[in-house]
Design an enzyme around this catalytic site. Structure first.
Site, PDB file in Angstrom:
ATOM      1  N   HIS A  93     -10.424  -4.502  10.383  1.00 49.38           N
ATOM      2  CA  HIS A  93     -11.137  -4.517   9.094  1.00 49.38           C
ATOM      3  C   HIS A  93     -12.530  -3.909   9.208  1.00 49.38           C
ATOM      4  O   HIS A  93     -13.440  -4.302   8.481  1.00 49.38           O
ATOM      5  CB  HIS A  93     -11.272  -5.956   8.571  1.00 49.38           C
ATOM      6  CG  HIS A  93      -9.983  -6.531   8.065  1.00 49.38           C
ATOM      7  ND1 HIS A  93      -8.974  -6.921   8.913  1.00 49.38           N
ATOM      8  CD2 HIS A  93      -9.535  -6.778   6.817  1.00 49.38           C
ATOM      9  CE1 HIS A  93      -7.965  -7.402   8.199  1.00 49.38           C
ATOM     10  NE2 HIS A  93      -8.277  -7.310   6.926  1.00 49.38           N
ATOM     11  N   GLU A 134       0.813  -1.224   0.000  1.00 46.48           N
ATOM     12  CA  GLU A 134       0.000   0.000   0.000  1.00 46.48           C
ATOM     13  C   GLU A 134       0.844   1.271   0.000  1.00 46.48           C
ATOM     14  O   GLU A 134       0.517   2.251  -0.663  1.00 46.48           O
ATOM     15  CB  GLU A 134      -0.936   0.037   1.214  1.00 46.48           C
ATOM     16  CG  GLU A 134      -2.144  -0.870   1.092  1.00 46.48           C
ATOM     17  CD  GLU A 134      -1.884  -2.282   1.566  1.00 46.48           C
ATOM     18  OE1 GLU A 134      -0.732  -2.565   1.981  1.00 46.48           O
ATOM     19  OE2 GLU A 134      -2.804  -3.103   1.531  1.00 46.48           O
TER      20      GLU A 134
END
Lengths: 325, 324, 433
Positions: free
Chosen positions: A129, A60
Site C-alpha cells: 500500500h 479492479e
C-alpha cells in the site's frame, strides 16, 4: 483564488466536470456513500446520485476493462483505484485494451477515460500500500500520465484529464491530500497536460520531480542554498507526454541534472528521464545525470526501515552535490 | 473420522480467542494514542473463525489469511510477543519489522501470510495445495478470505482449478458483511456465497462463524476430505465485523441496530459459557487471566525491543545491480 | 587569502592582451564592492574594472599604460594591506570577474581525491566542456580538471580561456525581453569636481563607445556615461515608446543631481539628449549632438534590425561597417570586442524588441524639431556627410543659433571616425559656457 486542500481541489474538479457534462460518471470502491477512503468524492453521491457515483465490489480487473468500453460507447468514466499498488490488477485493461483501440481502429473510437489512483509511502502502510508505480503506466504507449504536486495543479489537471479524449492515468499521493494551496477560481481554469512548471529558478543544477517529490526537491534546494548552490526545481506535472522543451531549457542553463521519482530505480521513471536527457541534452551536460529513486526492493513497514529507503530532500541534495563536484 | 474438539482443544481455542481479543483491545488503546503506525485492522467478534479453523488443522498444514488476520496468526500458533513486536516494527517481530501487521508470515507454523491485496490469498493457498498434490503429501492448505475477496476475478479462477484438479484446499469464506465500507448486499446479488460451490463441484456449507466449535467441525471434515484426495471445500462462516474497517476508518455506516444482535452472539462469551459447563468457572477464569497476562507481557517486552537498522542485505538487494 | 583581480569577461572573449589606461586606486586604499579599480583599454573601448568585494588593495601588479596578457592578475584585494597570499589564481580570477557566472562552490580536493590523470592518454571531459572547448579552440589536453571525479568540467574550460561569459547558441528564439526594474546604470570616471559631462550612447551600442572622448575629457571633468535600457549593464525591460524611454533616462539623470551638465548624445542618444534638454534646461549647460535622431522620419531600419539581432561576429561586422565611412576602422579586433559585449541572447532579443517598438514602420515617429527650436543652451550638431543610418540633411532644420559641423568622409559615428575634431568641438563649446 481560494485556499484549498489537495483533496478538496480534486473534489471541486470532479463536481464541476460532472455538472458540466452529464456523461461523466465515477465508480470505484467506497467512493459513493463513504465518499472515498481519502474523501476525494465526498458529497458527490448525494449531489449526483447512485447511478453516477457508484460503489463497486472489489473487482479492479473487470472495473478497468469496463471503464474502457464504457468510454468507447458514449460516457466519460472516472475510475478510482484505491491504491496505486492495485494497478497491477488493472494492467490487462490498460496494456491490451485502453491504449490500443483508438489507433487500431483508425480513430473510429475515442477512449475518454480517467483512472485516478494514489501512491507513495511514508506512513507505514507496508509493501502493498505504499508503492509508486509511475513507470509501469508510463511504459504503456497510448496513455497520458499526470502526477500533480499542488492543489491548483490537481484541480486544473484533473479537469483537463476528464475533458481529454484519450485515457489518462491520474496519479495522486496519499501525503499530498491534506496539503493546502491557492487554487484559481473559475470552472474553466484548466492546467494543460504536457506542460512542466518551474518551481524555483536556479543556475547550478536542475532537479526534475513530480508529485510529492517536488516538495522534497524544494527542500533539497533550501539545503543546497546553504552551500551557495542554486538549484532549479522543475515540477514535471505530466509524466507522459513529457515536456522535453522545459527540460532542455533548464539543462542548457545549469548543465547538471538530478532526476527524482519515488518509484523503483531500475527501469524506473527516473531512468527514463535520465536516458531522455542523455539523448537530447548530451552536449549541455557537465556531469552524468543523477537518479534519486527507491532502492529495488519491497517497501518495509517499520519506520526506520521505510524512512531509509524513501527518496527525500537529503538524498536529492547529496545527488546534486555529486553532480556539481 | 474426528470432527469433535476435545475439552483440551476447547480450552486452547478459548485461550487463543481471548489472546486475540485482548491483543486487539490493547492495540486499539495504543492506536487511539497515536502510538501505532499505519492502519490496524481488528477482527473483534470474528475470533472464532480464525481460531476454530486453524485448530482443526495440523502444524504442518498451510494457511493464508487477509489483512485482518490476527485470529489466524494466533490460531496457527504464533506468539503474542512476536506478533506485537512485528506490529510495532521491532527487530524481534516475526519479520523483523519488514512486514508489519498485514503482511506477517511464519514458515515454522505454516502461516504463510497475511496479505493486503484483497483476494490474493485464494490462489496462494490453491498453489500450495497444488504443490502438496504433486509431492503426494497428506497436508492441506487453507485460506481464510472475506466476502469482498469473493468478488474478485481471481477467486473464480482459483476455485475452478481447485475443483477441476481436486486440490487439497479449504476455502474458508469469512463473511463479515462488509468489504471496507460497502455492505455485502451492495457487492453481491446473492446473500449466501456458499451456493457458488456447486459451480466448482465441491461441497459448500454455511456455518455459524461466531461458534468456534462449529467452525472447527466444518474445517475438520473438509480437511479429512482433502487428505483423502477428494478435493476442495467451501465453508461460508457467517460473522460480523464489529470494529469497523481499520483504525483509519471514520465509520458512520454500521448502525447500532445492525450490530446489536451480533454483539449478543459474541464468540468468546459463547465459548466461555460452554466451557464453564464442562470445566467450571474457575478454570475458565484462569484461562482468561493467563491469556491476558500473556498479552500484557508481550506488549511490555515488545515495546522495549530494539528497532531494526536498515542495511542493504541479500534479501533487500537481491536484484539490485548497483550498490548504493 | 586575497582576491586576485583580472579583467575577466570585460576584456572581451577574443582578447589576448589589454592596456592599462589608468589606476583609480593605490596600494593601501580601502575599496567597496562596486568601486572602479582601474580602466583598461581593449580593442573596442575603455572599460572600468570594478571591485567584486570590499577590502584593501594589497598589491598592484601592472602599471598604467602598460600592456599585459588579458588573463593577468592586475591587483589583489585583501583583508588588509599585508594580505597578499592567493592561490588557484586562474580559477579564482574567473570567479571574481564582474560579469562572470558565479561558479559552483567546490570542496577543496583532499589529497586522496586528487584528480585522476586520464588513463591511456584519453582525456575525460564532460560533453558541455568538450563543446565549449571546441567553440573556443581550446585543446583539452591543456586544461586541468578540478572535479572530484577527475573529469574536465565546463568551469575548467572557462577558467582556461577566461571566457567567462556563458556560451550562447546562436539564433536563440527571440521572445519578449524580461521586465527588470531599477534605475539605468551610469558609469562614472574623472575627478570629483569640475563641470560634469553626461554621455548618452546610440542604439545597439553602450557607454563604452565613448572611450575615444572619455579618455581625454575625464582628465578634467567628472564624466557620467549612461547605459540605455537593454544596453550595456542597464536593466532589460520592455520600452513602450519613446516617451517612456525619455522618462527612464530622465529618472536616472535626476538621480545624479548634476548642476550645469554638458550633455553629449549620439544618434538615439542625441534625440534623448534633446528631449532631456527640453525639460531639464536649468540643469544643462550645453548640448552636443552627434548624428542625432528625431529630426526626421527616415532611418535605415535594415541596420536597426540587423545589428540588434546579430548573433555571430560575422553578421555584426557587416552592420558595423555600415556605421562608418572608413571600413578599415572595423578590424577583426574591433568586431570581436564589440561582439564580446553582445554575447547575451537576452540582451540581443531585448534590443530587437526595442528597435521594433521605437522604429515601428521603419520610421522615426518621434519628432524633436520643435524641441530643437526651443533650446536656449549653447548647442552643436556634429554629423558625417557619409552617414548611412540617418540622413544628415535633417540637421539643416536647426535654427540659426545652433552650430553645425558637417564632416566630410565621416559616417554615422563622428566621435569614432574623427575623434580629434569631435573632442575639439566639445572642448570649445564647454569653454564658451
Amino acid at each position: 483564488m481560494t485556499l484549498m486542500r489537495y483533496a478538496e481541489a480534486l473534489n471541486a474538479a470532479l463536481r464541476e466536470e460532472m455538472q458540466r457534462d452529464p456523461t461523466v460518471f465515477m465508480f470505484g470502491e467506497d467512493i459513493g456513500r463513504y465518499g472515498g477512503v481519502f474523501k476525494v468524492s465526498k458529497g458527490l453521491r448525494d449531489e449526483f446520485g447512485d447511478a453516477r457515483v457508484r460503489d463497486t465490489p472489489i473487482s479492479e480487473q473487470a472495473m478497468t476493462a469496463m471503464a474502457v468500453t464504457a468510454a468507447m460507447s458514449g460516457t466519460r468514466p472516472i475510475l478510482e483505484i484505491m491504491y496505486a499498488d492495485f494497478l497491477p490488477l488493472t494492467l490487462d485493461a490498460l496494456v491490451n485494451q485502453a491504449s490500443v483501440f483508438t489507433y487500431l481502429w483508425e480513430g473510429q473510437v475515442e477512449i475518454p477515460f480517467v483512472l485516478r489512483t494514489q501512491g507513495g509511502g511514508g506512513v507505514g502502510t507496508g509493501a502493498q500500500h505504499a508503492k509508486s508505480l509511475d513507470a509501469m503506466v508510463c511504459h504503456i504507449p497510448g496513455l497520458k500520465v499526470v502526477a500533480p504536486a499542488t492543489p491548483a495543479d490537481a484541480k486544473g489537471l484533473l479537469k483537463s484529464a476528464i475533458r481529454d479524449s484519450q485515457p489518462v492515468v491520474f496519479l495522486e499521493h496519499k501525503l499530498l491530500y491534506n496539503t493546502r494551496g491557492e487554487v484559481p477560481d473559475g470552472d474553466d481554469v484548466l492546467v494543460p497536460i504536457g506542460k512542466a512548471r518551474t518551481v524555483l529558478e536556479g543556475r547550478h543544477v536542475s532537479i526534475f520531480a513530480s508529485s510529492k517529490m517536488v516538495i522534497e526537491a524544494e527542500n533539497a534546494a533550501k539545503l543546497l542554498a546553504q552551500d551557495g548552490i542554486e538549484a532549479e526545481v522543475i515540477d514535471l506535472r505530466t509524466l507522459r507526454p513529457l515536456d522535453l522543451e522545459s527540460i532542455r531549457r533548464s539543462i542548457a542553463k545549469t548543465h547538471h541534472a538530478v532526476v527524482v521519482n519515488e518509484g523503483w530505480t531500475f527501469c524506473g521513471y527516473a531512468s527514463e528521464l535520465s536516458a531522455t536527457i542523455m539523448e537530447y541534452c548530451f552536449d549541455d551536460l557537465d556531469a552524468p545525470v543523477q537518479r534519486v529513486a527507491m532502492p529495488d526492493m519491497a517497501i518495509p513497514y517499520s519506520e526506520p526501515l521505510e524512512m531509509a529507503v524513501l527518496p527525500n530532500a537529503i538524498k536529492i541534495a547529496a545527488a546534486a552535490r555529486k553532480a556539481i563536484a | 473420522m474426528k470432527n469433535t474438539p476435545s475439552t483440551d482443544e476447547l480450552k486452547d481455542m478459548h485461550h487463543k480467542m481471548v489472546v486475540t481479543r485482548e491483543l486487539e483491545e490493547v492495540l486499539g488503546v495504543y492506536a487511539k494514542e497515536g502510538k501505532t503506525r499505519g492502519p490496524i485492522h481488528r477482527c473483534d467478534g470474528q475470533e472464532a473463525v480464525g481460531v476454530g479453523a486453524c485448530a482443526a488443522l495440523r502444524t504442518d498444514d498451510y494457511v493464508c489469511t487477509t489483512h485482518r488476520g490476527h485470529h489466524v496468526y494466533v490460531g496457527k500458533g504464533l506468539t503474542a510477543h512476536g506478533i506485537v513486536a512485528e506490529i510495532f516494527g521491532r527487530e524481534t517481530g516475526y519479520c523483523k519489522g519488514r512486514g508489519g501487521h498485514m503482511l506477517l508470515g511464519d514458515v515454522t507454523t505454516g502461516m504463510l501470510g497475511g496479505n493486503a491485496i484483497v483476494g490474493a490469498g485464494i490462489p496462494a493457498a490453491t498453489g500450495m495445495a497444488l504443490s502438496i498434490q504433486i509431492l503426494k503429501q497428506d497436508r492441506v492448505a487453507m485460506v481464510v478470505f472475506g466476502d469482498g475477496a469473493a468478488q474478485t476475478g481471481i477467486c473464480h479462477e482459483a476455485m475452478n482449478m481447485a475443483g477441476l484438479w481436486k486440490l487439497p484446499v479449504i476455502f474458508v469464506l469469512e463473511n463479515n458483511e462488509y468489504g471496507l465500507t460497502v455492505r455485502h448486499d451492495v457487492q453481491s446479488p446473492v446473500a449466501d456465497l456458499s451456493i457458488r460451490a456447486a459451480g466448482y463441484a465441491m461441497p459448500g456449507e454455511i456455518v455459524d462463524g461466531n461458534d468456534v466449535e462449529a467452525v472447527y467441525r466444518a474445517v475438520a471434515l473438509a480437511s479429512e476430505r482433502a487428505r483423502r484426495g477428494e478435493g476442495p471445500s467451501l465453508i461460508e462462516a457467517k460473522t460480523y465485523r464489529i470494529k469497523g474497517f481499520s483504525t483509519s476508518d471514520m465509520g458512520g455506516y454500521q448502525s447500532e441496530e445492525e450490530m446489536a444482535p451480533w454483539l449478543a452472539r459474541d464468540p468468546i462469551q459463547r465459548s466461555a459459557e460452554k466451557l464453564v459447563a464442562l470445566v467450571g468457572a474457575d478454570t475458565v477464569a484462569a484461562i482468561e487471566a493467563a491469556a491476558r497476562a500473556e498479552v500484557a507481557s508481550a506488549f511490555e517486552t515488545a515495546l522495549s525491543d530494539p528497532f531494526p537498522v536498515f542495511e542493504t542485505h541479500a534479501p533487500s538487494a537481491a536484484y539490485s545491480e548497483f550498490t548504493p | 587569502m586575497a582576491t586576485p583581480i583580472t579583467a575577466g569577461a570585460v576584456a572581451g572573449e577574443y582578447m589576448e592582451t589589454l592596456v592599462i589606461v589608468e589606476w583609480r586606486v593605490g596600494v593601501g586604499d580601502a575599496v567597496n564592492k562596486g568601486d572602479v579599480l582601474l580602466t583598461i583599454e581593449t580593442a573596442k573601448a575603455a572599460v572600468d574594472v570594478e571591485a567584486p568585494d570590499t577590502g584593501v588593495i594589497s598589491a598592484i601588479f601592472a602599471s598604467a599604460e602598460s600592456e599585459v596578457p588579458a588573463a593577468a592578475v592586475l591587483c589583489l584585494i585583501g583583508k588588509d594591506v599585508t594580505d597578499v597570499s592567493y592561490g588557484d589564481a586562474p580559477a579564482k580570477a574567473a570567479e571574481n570577474a564582474a560579469s562572470a557566472p558565479q561558479p559552483y562552490p567546490v570542496a577543496p580536493l583532499a589529497t586522496e581525491q586528487a584528480p585522476r590523470t586520464p588513463a591511456g592518454g584519453r582525456i575525460i571531459a564532460s560533453p558541455a566542456a568538450r563543446r565549449a572547448a571546441r567553440a573556443a579552440g581550446i585543446d583539452l589536453a591543456t586544461v586541468s580538471p578540478t572535479s572530484v571525479s577527475g573529469r574536465i568540467k565546463l568551469r575548467d574550460v572557462a577558467s582556461a580561456t577566461y571566457q567567462t561569459a556563458p556560451l550562447q547558441a546562436p539564433n536563440l528564439s527571440m521572445g519578449l525581453p524580461p521586465d527588470e526594474r531599477g534605475l539605468l546604470k551610469v558609469h562614472r570616471s574623472g575627478p570629483p569636481d569640475g563641470a560634469p559631462i553626461f554621455f548618452l550612447h546610440g542604439f545597439a551600442s553602450d557607454s563604452s563607445s565613448w572611450y575615444p572622448l572619455d579618455r581625454q575629457l575625464a582628465k578634467d571633468h567628472p564624466v557620467y556615461r549612461m547605459d540605455l535600457p537593454n544596453h550595456g549593464s542597464s536593466p532589460k525591460r520592455q520600452i513602450k515608446d519613446f516617451t517612456a524611454l525619455v522618462k527612464d533616462v530622465r529618472d536616472a539623470f535626476d538621480a545624479l543631481d548634476l548642476e550645469g551638465a554638458h550633455v553629449i548624445g549620439h544618434s538615439l542618444g542625441g534625440a534623448l539628449a534633446l528631449a532631456l534638454a527640453d525639460t531639464r534646461a536649468p540643469r544643462i549647460a550645453s548640448l552636443t549632438l552627434f548624428a542625432p535622431g528625431g529630426l526626421g522620419p527616415k532611418i535605415n531600419s535594415d541596420f536597426i534590425d540587423g545589428i540588434a539581432a546579430a548573433s555571430r561576429p560575422a553578421s555584426l561586422e557587416a552592420w558595423l561597417k555600415v556605421m562608418v565611412s572608413d571600413q578599415r576602422l572595423i578590424d577583426p579586433a574591433f568586431v570581436n570586442a564589440a561582439f564580446a559585449a553582445r554575447t547575451q541572447a537576452e540582451l540581443r532579443s531585448a534590443q530587437v524588441h526595442m528597435g521594433k517598438t521605437l522604429f515601428a514602420d521603419q520610421t522615426q515617429s518621434f519628432n524633436l524639431v520643435s524641441a530643437l527650436h526651443r533650446l536656449e543652451c549653447p548647442t552643436r550638431i556634429v554629423w558625417g556627410r557619409k552617414d548611412r543610418i540617418l540622413d544628415w540633411h535633417d540637421a539643416l532644420q536647426a535654427p540659426g543659433h545652433i552650430g553645425l559641423h558637417l564632416l566630410e568622409g565621416v559616417g554615422h559615428v563622428p566621435h569614432l571616425e574623427a575623434p580629434d575634431i569631435s573632442r575639439a568641438i566639445i572642448r570649445s563649446l564647454i569653454k564658451s559656457v
